[in-house]
Design a protein around this motif. Structure first.
Motif, PDB file in Angstrom:
ATOM      1  N   GLU A 114       0.821  -1.213   0.000  1.00  0.00           N
ATOM      2  CA  GLU A 114       0.000   0.000   0.000  1.00  0.00           C
ATOM      3  C   GLU A 114       0.852   1.258   0.000  1.00  0.00           C
ATOM      4  O   GLU A 114       0.401   2.312  -0.490  1.00  0.00           O
ATOM      5  CB  GLU A 114      -0.931  -0.014   1.209  1.00  0.00           C
ATOM      6  N   SER A 115       2.053   1.185   0.558  1.00  0.00           N
ATOM      7  CA  SER A 115       2.923   2.364   0.559  1.00  0.00           C
ATOM      8  C   SER A 115       3.433   2.684  -0.846  1.00  0.00           C
ATOM      9  O   SER A 115       3.806   3.817  -1.135  1.00  0.00           O
ATOM     10  CB  SER A 115       4.107   2.145   1.503  1.00  0.00           C
ATOM     11  N   ILE A 116       3.431   1.689  -1.725  1.00  0.00           N
ATOM     12  CA  ILE A 116       3.834   1.909  -3.112  1.00  0.00           C
ATOM     13  C   ILE A 116       2.647   2.364  -3.948  1.00  0.00           C
ATOM     14  O   ILE A 116       2.758   3.299  -4.746  1.00  0.00           O
ATOM     15  CB  ILE A 116       4.452   0.625  -3.698  1.00  0.00           C
ATOM     16  N   LEU A 117       1.509   1.695  -3.771  1.00  0.00           N
ATOM     17  CA  LEU A 117       0.305   2.100  -4.508  1.00  0.00           C
ATOM     18  C   LEU A 117      -0.929   1.736  -3.705  1.00  0.00           C
ATOM     19  O   LEU A 117      -1.121   0.567  -3.339  1.00  0.00           O
ATOM     20  CB  LEU A 117       0.243   1.413  -5.880  1.00  0.00           C
ATOM     21  N   TRP A 118      -1.749   2.733  -3.450  1.00  0.00           N
ATOM     22  CA  TRP A 118      -3.060   2.507  -2.852  1.00  0.00           C
ATOM     23  C   TRP A 118      -4.063   3.442  -3.511  1.00  0.00           C
ATOM     24  O   TRP A 118      -3.805   4.638  -3.696  1.00  0.00           O
ATOM     25  CB  TRP A 118      -3.062   2.764  -1.350  1.00  0.00           C
ATOM     26  N   LYS A 119      -5.199   2.874  -3.894  1.00  0.00           N
ATOM     27  CA  LYS A 119      -6.313   3.625  -4.454  1.00  0.00           C
ATOM     28  C   LYS A 119      -7.603   3.030  -3.898  1.00  0.00           C
ATOM     29  O   LYS A 119      -7.646   1.847  -3.535  1.00  0.00           O
ATOM     30  CB  LYS A 119      -6.328   3.537  -5.989  1.00  0.00           C
ATOM     31  N   PRO A 120      -8.683   3.816  -3.819  1.00  0.00           N
ATOM     32  CA  PRO A 120      -9.952   3.268  -3.316  1.00  0.00           C
ATOM     33  C   PRO A 120     -10.464   2.082  -4.118  1.00  0.00           C
ATOM     34  O   PRO A 120     -11.211   1.249  -3.594  1.00  0.00           O
ATOM     35  CB  PRO A 120     -10.908   4.470  -3.411  1.00  0.00           C
ATOM     36  N   ALA A 121     -10.064   1.983  -5.388  1.00  0.00           N
ATOM     37  CA  ALA A 121     -10.592   0.932  -6.259  1.00  0.00           C
ATOM     38  C   ALA A 121      -9.778  -0.356  -6.228  1.00  0.00           C
ATOM     39  O   ALA A 121     -10.083  -1.286  -6.976  1.00  0.00           O
ATOM     40  CB  ALA A 121     -10.683   1.435  -7.691  1.00  0.00           C
TER      41      ALA A 121
ATOM     42  N   ARG B 244       5.240  -0.305 -12.559  1.00  0.00           N
ATOM     43  CA  ARG B 244       6.111   0.805 -12.953  1.00  0.00           C
ATOM     44  C   ARG B 244       6.706   1.488 -11.734  1.00  0.00           C
ATOM     45  O   ARG B 244       7.910   1.774 -11.678  1.00  0.00           O
ATOM     46  CB  ARG B 244       5.311   1.798 -13.798  1.00  0.00           C
ATOM     47  N   ARG B 245       5.880   1.733 -10.733  1.00  0.00           N
ATOM     48  CA  ARG B 245       6.363   2.416  -9.535  1.00  0.00           C
ATOM     49  C   ARG B 245       7.337   1.530  -8.750  1.00  0.00           C
ATOM     50  O   ARG B 245       8.387   2.003  -8.280  1.00  0.00           O
ATOM     51  CB  ARG B 245       5.176   2.816  -8.648  1.00  0.00           C
ATOM     52  N   ALA B 246       7.003   0.247  -8.588  1.00  0.00           N
ATOM     53  CA  ALA B 246       7.867  -0.645  -7.814  1.00  0.00           C
ATOM     54  C   ALA B 246       9.215  -0.841  -8.492  1.00  0.00           C
ATOM     55  O   ALA B 246      10.257  -0.916  -7.827  1.00  0.00           O
ATOM     56  CB  ALA B 246       7.165  -1.987  -7.610  1.00  0.00           C
ATOM     57  N   GLU B 247       9.212  -0.934  -9.805  1.00  0.00           N
ATOM     58  CA  GLU B 247      10.467  -1.133 -10.538  1.00  0.00           C
ATOM     59  C   GLU B 247      11.389   0.066 -10.408  1.00  0.00           C
ATOM     60  O   GLU B 247      12.617  -0.067 -10.367  1.00  0.00           O
ATOM     61  CB  GLU B 247      10.161  -1.418 -12.006  1.00  0.00           C
ATOM     62  N   LYS B 248      10.812   1.260 -10.323  1.00  0.00           N
ATOM     63  CA  LYS B 248      11.614   2.475 -10.190  1.00  0.00           C
ATOM     64  C   LYS B 248      11.939   2.818  -8.746  1.00  0.00           C
ATOM     65  O   LYS B 248      12.653   3.793  -8.476  1.00  0.00           O
ATOM     66  CB  LYS B 248      10.865   3.655 -10.828  1.00  0.00           C
ATOM     67  N   GLY B 249      11.392   2.054  -7.791  1.00  0.00           N
ATOM     68  CA  GLY B 249      11.638   2.351  -6.382  1.00  0.00           C
ATOM     69  C   GLY B 249      10.810   3.501  -5.854  1.00  0.00           C
ATOM     70  O   GLY B 249      11.150   4.093  -4.823  1.00  0.00           O
ATOM     71  N   GLN B 250       9.711   3.821  -6.536  1.00  0.00           N
ATOM     72  CA  GLN B 250       8.857   4.926  -6.107  1.00  0.00           C
ATOM     73  C   GLN B 250       7.830   4.452  -5.085  1.00  0.00           C
ATOM     74  O   GLN B 250       7.391   3.300  -5.122  1.00  0.00           O
ATOM     75  CB  GLN B 250       8.139   5.530  -7.313  1.00  0.00           C
TER      76      GLN B 250
ATOM     77  N   GLN C  25       7.445   6.144   2.687  1.00  0.00           N
ATOM     78  CA  GLN C  25       8.523   5.180   2.859  1.00  0.00           C
ATOM     79  C   GLN C  25       8.029   3.917   3.556  1.00  0.00           C
ATOM     80  O   GLN C  25       7.506   3.984   4.671  1.00  0.00           O
ATOM     81  CB  GLN C  25       9.652   5.803   3.688  1.00  0.00           C
ATOM     82  N   PRO C  26       8.164   2.748   2.933  1.00  0.00           N
ATOM     83  CA  PRO C  26       7.770   1.502   3.613  1.00  0.00           C
ATOM     84  C   PRO C  26       8.622   1.282   4.854  1.00  0.00           C
ATOM     85  O   PRO C  26       9.791   1.673   4.895  1.00  0.00           O
ATOM     86  CB  PRO C  26       8.046   0.418   2.563  1.00  0.00           C
ATOM     87  N   TYR C  27       8.022   0.666   5.858  1.00  0.00           N
ATOM     88  CA  TYR C  27       8.765   0.409   7.092  1.00  0.00           C
ATOM     89  C   TYR C  27       8.431  -0.977   7.620  1.00  0.00           C
ATOM     90  O   TYR C  27       7.437  -1.593   7.229  1.00  0.00           O
ATOM     91  CB  TYR C  27       8.468   1.485   8.140  1.00  0.00           C
ATOM     92  N   LEU C  28       9.268  -1.458   8.512  1.00  0.00           N
ATOM     93  CA  LEU C  28       9.178  -2.820   9.027  1.00  0.00           C
ATOM     94  C   LEU C  28       8.653  -2.816  10.455  1.00  0.00           C
ATOM     95  O   LEU C  28       9.392  -2.993  11.422  1.00  0.00           O
ATOM     96  CB  LEU C  28      10.560  -3.497   8.947  1.00  0.00           C
TER      97      LEU C  28
ATOM     98  N   GLU D 193      10.534   4.040  12.302  1.00  0.00           N
ATOM     99  CA  GLU D 193      11.963   4.332  12.289  1.00  0.00           C
ATOM    100  C   GLU D 193      12.774   3.226  11.641  1.00  0.00           C
ATOM    101  O   GLU D 193      13.968   3.395  11.372  1.00  0.00           O
ATOM    102  CB  GLU D 193      12.474   4.606  13.708  1.00  0.00           C
ATOM    103  N   PHE D 194      12.138   2.074  11.351  1.00  0.00           N
ATOM    104  CA  PHE D 194      12.827   0.959  10.710  1.00  0.00           C
ATOM    105  C   PHE D 194      12.454   0.929   9.226  1.00  0.00           C
ATOM    106  O   PHE D 194      11.568   0.187   8.801  1.00  0.00           O
ATOM    107  CB  PHE D 194      12.464  -0.364  11.390  1.00  0.00           C
ATOM    108  N   ALA D 195      13.122   1.754   8.441  1.00  0.00           N
ATOM    109  CA  ALA D 195      12.806   1.871   7.018  1.00  0.00           C
ATOM    110  C   ALA D 195      13.127   0.576   6.285  1.00  0.00           C
ATOM    111  O   ALA D 195      14.052  -0.158   6.644  1.00  0.00           O
ATOM    112  CB  ALA D 195      13.581   3.029   6.411  1.00  0.00           C
ATOM    113  N   ALA D 196      12.346   0.305   5.234  1.00  0.00           N
ATOM    114  CA  ALA D 196      12.504  -0.924   4.456  1.00  0.00           C
ATOM    115  C   ALA D 196      13.018  -0.600   3.053  1.00  0.00           C
ATOM    116  O   ALA D 196      12.619   0.386   2.443  1.00  0.00           O
ATOM    117  CB  ALA D 196      11.173  -1.667   4.352  1.00  0.00           C
TER     118      ALA D 196
END
Length: 219
Positions: free
Chosen positions: A40-47, A139-145, A149-152, A156-159
């Motif tokens: 969800e941190s990479i892509l989230w939409k209501p649909a 497209r977003r995941a491949e570019k690291g977008q 910021q995802p976290y674990l 404070e524990f960035a992924a």
């Protein structure tokens, strides 16, 4: 539905057991809800909706004990309501006056492969398609977008993450992680907003693989 796979790693992680009241003690591996939050941190939409299907542990489970300074309380709900209604109120917390030291048992040097299905909800976006959102995520995941910021487990524990295109070409899971891990938090049920309830499942991992499609979830 369209299935995607992400490899996620980080220096530290903490997926706090809810039965621990004060000290933070992590589960042995990432929980399904925390794994879903990475997608969800990479892509989230209501649909769209993400459904976790499989978690693969790529490194042995390692622990570390850390003692940290934390704020002992939260802002009063009454003060927040007053500020919203009257346009004024005391919403600040002074760390120097409200600091306390707590110990935590965290995971270190973690890595997982997370498998999830992207489900399209056409009723929420009649003019869109599953392909549109699948291509957007890839497209977003491949570019690291990412949106944030995802976290674990803790912010404070960035992924770090990368899109896995060919799962068969990846190294196998960590076989030493095996057995019954006991009851684990699956997710929070918000069907009744005024009374959200946790859902748990019996986490049985086989040679580094947690197959969520075979798990029985209980409220």
């Amino acid at each position: 539905m369209k299935r995607f796979c992400l490899e996620v790693s980080g220096d530290f992680a903490c997926y706090t057991r809810p039965e621990m009241k004060v000290e933070r003690v992590s589960y042995d591996l990432i929980t399904p809800s925390a794994a879903r939050a990475v997608f969800e941190s990479i892509l989230w939409k209501p649909a769209i909706r993400w459904q976790m299907r499989r978690i693969e542990v790529l490194r042995p489970v390692r622990w570390t004990s850390v003692r940290r300074n934390e704020v002992a309380s939260v802002v009063s709900t009454r003060n927040v309501i007053t500020a919203m209604n009257e346009g004024r109120g005391q919403l600040g917390l002074y760390v120097e006056d409200d600091r306390q030291q707590r110990a935590g048992l965290f995971l270190r040097d973690v890595a997982y492969r997370l498998h999830a299905d992207l489900e399209f909800l056409p009723a929420r976006a009649p003019n869109d398609t599953l392909t549109k959102y699948a291509e957007m995520f890839a497209r977003r995941a491949e570019k690291g977008q990412c949106v944030n910021q995802p976290y674990l487990g803790c912010r404070e524990f960035a992924a770090r993450f990368r899109l896995v295109k060919d799962h068969a070409a990846e190294p196998p899971p960590e076989a030493s992680v095996d057995g019954d891990l006991g009851w684990m938090l699956y997710d929070i049920d918000f069907d009744h907003p005024n009374d959200p309830r946790p859902k748990f499942f019996r986490a049985r991992i086989e040679r580094g693989v947690l197959d969520l499609e075979r798990m029985e979830v209980r409220g």
